[in-house]
Design a protein around this motif. Structure first.
Motif, PDB file in Angstrom:
ATOM      1  N   GLY A 109      -6.348  58.779  27.776  1.00 58.77           N
ATOM      2  CA  GLY A 109      -6.246  59.340  26.299  1.00 58.77           C
ATOM      3  C   GLY A 109      -6.679  58.542  26.058  1.00 58.77           C
ATOM      4  N   ALA A 110      -5.812  57.687  25.914  1.00 61.28           N
ATOM      5  CA  ALA A 110      -5.392  55.843  25.097  1.00 61.28           C
ATOM      6  C   ALA A 110      -7.279  55.367  25.639  1.00 61.28           C
ATOM      7  N   LEU A 111      -7.801  55.137  26.670  1.00 58.83           N
ATOM      8  CA  LEU A 111      -9.023  54.441  27.291  1.00 58.83           C
ATOM      9  C   LEU A 111      -9.970  55.282  26.544  1.00 58.83           C
ATOM     10  N   HIS A 112      -9.853  56.569  26.178  1.00 56.74           N
ATOM     11  CA  HIS A 112     -11.083  57.496  26.196  1.00 56.74           C
ATOM     12  C   HIS A 112     -11.071  57.051  24.459  1.00 56.74           C
ATOM     13  N   LEU A 113     -10.298  57.022  23.366  1.00 53.81           N
ATOM     14  CA  LEU A 113     -10.268  56.935  22.177  1.00 53.81           C
ATOM     15  C   LEU A 113     -11.005  55.551  21.913  1.00 53.81           C
ATOM     16  N   SER A 114     -10.279  55.028  22.613  1.00 55.37           N
ATOM     17  CA  SER A 114     -10.679  53.097  22.134  1.00 55.37           C
ATOM     18  C   SER A 114     -12.032  52.641  22.509  1.00 55.37           C
ATOM     19  N   ARG A 115     -12.744  53.364  24.080  1.00 45.92           N
ATOM     20  CA  ARG A 115     -13.781  53.346  24.366  1.00 45.92           C
ATOM     21  C   ARG A 115     -14.504  54.670  23.285  1.00 45.92           C
ATOM     22  N   LEU A 116     -14.636  55.413  22.618  1.00 46.83           N
ATOM     23  CA  LEU A 116     -15.062  56.154  21.165  1.00 46.83           C
ATOM     24  C   LEU A 116     -14.992  55.422  19.467  1.00 46.83           C
ATOM     25  N   ALA A 117     -13.832  54.610  19.834  1.00 47.53           N
ATOM     26  CA  ALA A 117     -13.787  53.758  18.699  1.00 47.53           C
ATOM     27  C   ALA A 117     -14.736  52.759  18.881  1.00 47.53           C
ATOM     28  N   ARG A 118     -14.991  51.602  19.703  1.00 51.18           N
ATOM     29  CA  ARG A 118     -15.284  50.774  19.775  1.00 51.18           C
ATOM     30  C   ARG A 118     -17.466  51.101  19.620  1.00 51.18           C
ATOM     31  N   ASP A 119     -17.603  52.120  20.046  1.00 49.59           N
ATOM     32  CA  ASP A 119     -19.037  52.947  20.195  1.00 49.59           C
ATOM     33  C   ASP A 119     -18.516  53.352  18.865  1.00 49.59           C
ATOM     34  N   SER A 120     -18.116  54.052  18.111  1.00 51.01           N
ATOM     35  CA  SER A 120     -18.178  54.198  16.583  1.00 51.01           C
ATOM     36  C   SER A 120     -18.492  53.564  16.011  1.00 51.01           C
ATOM     37  N   ALA A 121     -18.080  52.453  16.171  1.00 44.77           N
ATOM     38  CA  ALA A 121     -17.892  51.116  15.475  1.00 44.77           C
ATOM     39  C   ALA A 121     -18.923  50.398  14.946  1.00 44.77           C
ATOM     40  N   ALA A 122     -19.332  50.612  16.094  1.00 42.15           N
ATOM     41  CA  ALA A 122     -21.460  49.965  16.040  1.00 42.15           C
ATOM     42  C   ALA A 122     -21.993  51.228  15.549  1.00 42.15           C
ATOM     43  N   PHE A 123     -21.959  52.445  15.475  1.00 43.78           N
ATOM     44  CA  PHE A 123     -22.625  53.525  14.712  1.00 43.78           C
ATOM     45  C   PHE A 123     -22.717  52.599  13.361  1.00 43.78           C
ATOM     46  N   PHE A 124     -21.150  52.899  13.371  1.00 50.11           N
ATOM     47  CA  PHE A 124     -21.096  52.654  11.461  1.00 50.11           C
ATOM     48  C   PHE A 124     -21.741  51.493  10.799  1.00 50.11           C
ATOM     49  N   SER A 125     -21.798  50.149  11.698  1.00 54.80           N
ATOM     50  CA  SER A 125     -22.017  49.193  10.914  1.00 54.80           C
ATOM     51  C   SER A 125     -23.786  49.103  10.908  1.00 54.80           C
ATOM     52  N   THR A 126     -24.120  49.836  11.331  1.00 58.31           N
ATOM     53  CA  THR A 126     -25.997  50.050  11.287  1.00 58.31           C
ATOM     54  C   THR A 126     -26.189  49.402   9.977  1.00 58.31           C
ATOM     55  N   LYS A 127     -27.125  48.892   9.080  1.00 59.47           N
ATOM     56  CA  LYS A 127     -26.896  49.012   7.935  1.00 59.47           C
ATOM     57  C   LYS A 127     -29.260  49.754   7.959  1.00 59.47           C
ATOM     58  N   PHE A 128     -28.569  51.083   7.254  1.00 58.15           N
ATOM     59  CA  PHE A 128     -30.282  51.660   7.402  1.00 58.15           C
ATOM     60  C   PHE A 128     -30.390  50.944   5.923  1.00 58.15           C
ATOM     61  N   ASP A 129     -32.464  50.776   5.997  1.00 56.72           N
ATOM     62  CA  ASP A 129     -32.745  50.606   4.876  1.00 56.72           C
ATOM     63  C   ASP A 129     -33.852  51.689   4.213  1.00 56.72           C
ATOM     64  N   ASP A 130     -34.183  51.314   3.240  1.00 59.13           N
ATOM     65  CA  ASP A 130     -34.943  52.712   2.069  1.00 59.13           C
ATOM     66  C   ASP A 130     -36.379  53.010   3.180  1.00 59.13           C
ATOM     67  N   SER A 131     -37.252  51.997   4.037  1.00 56.36           N
ATOM     68  CA  SER A 131     -38.138  52.839   4.707  1.00 56.36           C
ATOM     69  C   SER A 131     -37.497  53.559   5.491  1.00 56.36           C
ATOM     70  N   ASP A 132     -36.349  53.929   6.365  1.00 54.75           N
ATOM     71  CA  ASP A 132     -35.708  54.384   7.068  1.00 54.75           C
ATOM     72  C   ASP A 132     -35.957  56.102   6.936  1.00 54.75           C
ATOM     73  N   TYR A 133     -35.619  55.918   5.777  1.00 54.73           N
ATOM     74  CA  TYR A 133     -35.555  57.278   5.017  1.00 54.73           C
ATOM     75  C   TYR A 133     -37.582  58.063   4.480  1.00 54.73           C
TER      76      TYR A 133
END
Length: 134
Positions: A109-133
């Protein structure tokens, strides 16, 4: 009073005379080891207070096996000692497997949560431009 050992039993059969020499034939099988009662293991299984009181059952059969061994009934002592051993094995497995299983679940469970946190951190650090919308 004669205290010399070994004492001879007066009711014992006399050896047969053959060719002028005394011979006694004894049939000896392979010596069997004394039955084991597993009393110490049973005491520790009982003190651990496992579920279903398997340690207590093992202790009861161990004490019965020891009593039969002292009484001289070795076959019954072996049978009761075997039952005590089976209950001790079940009690030991019941005491060891659930904590090891829980440890394995926590680690995975700890390994799975650490992998999930690492992948979601990359998702939330993505910057969106106005042209993406558009």
């Amino acid at each position: 009073m004669d205290t010399a050992y070994p004492r001879e039993d007066p009711r014992a059969p006399t050896p047969r005379e053959a060719d002028g020499a005394a011979h006694t034939a004894l049939t000896l099988g392979a010596p069997r080891p004394p039955p084991r009662d597993h009393l110490i293991w049973s005491v520790f299984s009982t003190l651990y207070l496992n579920l279903c009181c398997l340690g207590f059952l093992a202790l009861a059969y161990s004490i019965k096996a020891r009593d039969q061994k002292v009484a001289g009934d070795l076959e019954e002592a072996r049978r009761l000692g075997s039952k005590a051993k089976c209950y001790n094995i079940l009690a030991t497995m019941w005491a060891l497997v659930p904590p090891l299983l829980l440890l394995a679940l926590v680690v995975t469970g700890a390994l799975h949560l650490s992998r999930l946190a690492r992948d979601s951190a990359a998702f939330f650090s993505t910057k969106f431009d106005d042209s993406d919308y558009d």
